[in-house]
Design a protein around this motif. Sequence first.
Motif, PDB file in Angstrom:
ATOM      1  N   ASP A  83       0.873  -1.182   0.000  1.00 51.71           N
ATOM      2  CA  ASP A  83       0.000   0.000   0.000  1.00 51.71           C
ATOM      3  C   ASP A  83       0.905   1.225   0.000  1.00 51.71           C
ATOM      4  O   ASP A  83       1.789   1.353   0.870  1.00 51.71           O
ATOM      5  N   SER A  84       0.697   2.087  -0.981  1.00 53.62           N
ATOM      6  CA  SER A  84       1.557   3.259  -1.108  1.00 53.62           C
ATOM      7  C   SER A  84       1.474   4.176   0.109  1.00 53.62           C
ATOM      8  O   SER A  84       2.376   4.978   0.364  1.00 53.62           O
ATOM      9  N   ARG A  85       0.411   4.074   0.883  1.00 54.74           N
ATOM     10  CA  ARG A  85       0.238   4.934   2.058  1.00 54.74           C
ATOM     11  C   ARG A  85       0.850   4.348   3.320  1.00 54.74           C
ATOM     12  O   ARG A  85       0.829   4.977   4.358  1.00 54.74           O
ATOM     13  N   ARG A  86       1.393   3.127   3.233  1.00 55.02           N
ATOM     14  CA  ARG A  86       1.941   2.476   4.410  1.00 55.02           C
ATOM     15  C   ARG A  86       3.350   1.969   4.113  1.00 55.02           C
ATOM     16  O   ARG A  86       3.714   1.697   2.960  1.00 55.02           O
ATOM     17  N   ASP A  87       4.137   1.821   5.169  1.00 60.72           N
ATOM     18  CA  ASP A  87       5.486   1.258   5.071  1.00 60.72           C
ATOM     19  C   ASP A  87       5.377  -0.257   5.262  1.00 60.72           C
ATOM     20  O   ASP A  87       5.093  -0.732   6.368  1.00 60.72           O
ATOM     21  N   LEU A 133       6.966  -4.354  -9.618  1.00 58.05           N
ATOM     22  CA  LEU A 133       5.784  -5.181  -9.352  1.00 58.05           C
ATOM     23  C   LEU A 133       5.558  -5.273  -7.857  1.00 58.05           C
ATOM     24  O   LEU A 133       6.444  -5.664  -7.095  1.00 58.05           O
ATOM     25  N   GLN A 134       4.363  -4.892  -7.444  1.00 56.72           N
ATOM     26  CA  GLN A 134       4.031  -4.894  -6.021  1.00 56.72           C
ATOM     27  C   GLN A 134       3.678  -6.319  -5.577  1.00 56.72           C
ATOM     28  O   GLN A 134       2.546  -6.769  -5.722  1.00 56.72           O
ATOM     29  N   VAL A 135       4.679  -7.028  -5.071  1.00 57.64           N
ATOM     30  CA  VAL A 135       4.491  -8.414  -4.634  1.00 57.64           C
ATOM     31  C   VAL A 135       4.149  -8.428  -3.155  1.00 57.64           C
ATOM     32  O   VAL A 135       4.853  -7.811  -2.351  1.00 57.64           O
ATOM     33  N   PRO A 136       3.079  -9.118  -2.762  1.00 55.82           N
ATOM     34  CA  PRO A 136       2.747  -9.200  -1.328  1.00 55.82           C
ATOM     35  C   PRO A 136       3.872  -9.881  -0.551  1.00 55.82           C
ATOM     36  O   PRO A 136       4.585 -10.735  -1.066  1.00 55.82           O
ATOM     37  N   ARG A 137       4.008  -9.504   0.713  1.00 60.14           N
ATOM     38  CA  ARG A 137       4.991 -10.118   1.595  1.00 60.14           C
ATOM     39  C   ARG A 137       4.301 -11.167   2.455  1.00 60.14           C
ATOM     40  O   ARG A 137       3.135 -11.016   2.835  1.00 60.14           O
ATOM     41  N   LEU A 138       5.029 -12.222   2.747  1.00 65.80           N
ATOM     42  CA  LEU A 138       4.470 -13.337   3.498  1.00 65.80           C
ATOM     43  C   LEU A 138       5.220 -13.540   4.808  1.00 65.80           C
ATOM     44  O   LEU A 138       6.441 -13.345   4.886  1.00 65.80           O
ATOM     45  N   ILE A 162      -3.424  -3.711  11.151  1.00 64.48           N
ATOM     46  CA  ILE A 162      -2.793  -3.663   9.830  1.00 64.48           C
ATOM     47  C   ILE A 162      -3.864  -4.032   8.805  1.00 64.48           C
ATOM     48  O   ILE A 162      -4.092  -5.218   8.527  1.00 64.48           O
ATOM     49  N   PRO A 163      -4.532  -3.049   8.236  1.00 61.11           N
ATOM     50  CA  PRO A 163      -5.658  -3.337   7.322  1.00 61.11           C
ATOM     51  C   PRO A 163      -5.262  -4.129   6.080  1.00 61.11           C
ATOM     52  O   PRO A 163      -6.100  -4.827   5.494  1.00 61.11           O
ATOM     53  N   THR A 164      -3.996  -4.035   5.675  1.00 58.56           N
ATOM     54  CA  THR A 164      -3.571  -4.748   4.462  1.00 58.56           C
ATOM     55  C   THR A 164      -3.128  -6.184   4.739  1.00 58.56           C
ATOM     56  O   THR A 164      -2.690  -6.884   3.818  1.00 58.56           O
ATOM     57  N   ALA A 165      -3.226  -6.628   5.982  1.00 54.46           N
ATOM     58  CA  ALA A 165      -2.782  -7.979   6.354  1.00 54.46           C
ATOM     59  C   ALA A 165      -3.959  -8.959   6.329  1.00 54.46           C
ATOM     60  O   ALA A 165      -5.070  -8.626   6.750  1.00 54.46           O
ATOM     61  N   ILE A 166      -3.695 -10.153   5.835  1.00 55.84           N
ATOM     62  CA  ILE A 166      -4.704 -11.217   5.785  1.00 55.84           C
ATOM     63  C   ILE A 166      -4.093 -12.476   6.385  1.00 55.84           C
ATOM     64  O   ILE A 166      -3.017 -12.925   5.967  1.00 55.84           O
TER      65      ILE A 166
END
Length: 321
Positions: A83-87, A133-138, A162-166
């Motif tokens: 997410d461009s708004r988060r580190d 390429l914005q690759v998700p981190r695991l 962390i809203p971007t975490a699943i």
Amino acid sequence: MSTPELAEDGDGERAERALPSNLRRDKPLVPVDAVAERALLAVIAIMTFLASLSAGAALLTARASEQWRGAVANEMTIQIRPDSRRDIEKDVARAAEMARGVAGIGEVRAMSKADSDKLLEPWLGTGLNLVELQVPRLIVLRLTGTAGADVAVFKDSLRREIPTAILDDHRLSLRRLSTMANTIILAGLAIVLLVLTAAALAVAFATRGAMAGSRDSVEVLHLVGADDAFIAREFQSRFIRLGLKGGGAGGLAALVAIAALGFLTSSRSASPGSEQLQALFGAFEIGWSGYAVVVLVAVIVAAIAGLVSRFTVRHYLGVLT
């Protein structure tokens, strides 16, 4: 006039001595038809080959499924989307810190960006520049077996912070993999049963044809005192030999095919397609137990050939009398 019934050994020999010269042991009771015999031999070999391959595929899938379940059942992953708004580095560190404080999670391993990019190589190939390429981190989590309600609470708190975490506990994936594996195993066993049934029908038709061709000889044998068991043994031994030859040829061909497939897969392990196949089915090694199953299928085919021919002969003789 009633015919005397012969015993298994001595009376059978007396019946053979009483046969006319054109029905002695130097000429088999079962008529020899080279074309029909080769055709039946080829059919049995093909049936054995298909049944052996199906049995080997079912065994291979069962082993791979067991490995999947062992690897996935005690593992969870946290996926953090860019997410461009988060580190994202801070989010990864915070999620790993939160996971270490949850009871039932024994090991926490945050994958680096290089490791995450490497996971895409089987599909995208090597040598690609994935910087843009914005690759998700695991984050990989190993469970200790006591995780339960704490994990459910952790999932909610992780989502809030962390809203971007699943958090993926893999239970849905495990159910899908199990369903797929069980379907493949059942389909393989069904194919084996169908092929063996087709082989039995082919032997039954061949036996009836042989009986029809030797009807005069059978009637003479009855007149000199041979019983149905004596005649059935003649046909049974003939078709058991055919079954052993065809089953051995088909089983050997299946072993060669399985070994060749395993060799090709291992020799091309660097290609994306081979890596995907190995991830799904392993290294295409069925082991000694798998080879024993293939040999068992060949033996079963020979046994079916003998039993079906015997039952067919007894039924045919019962209709004649």
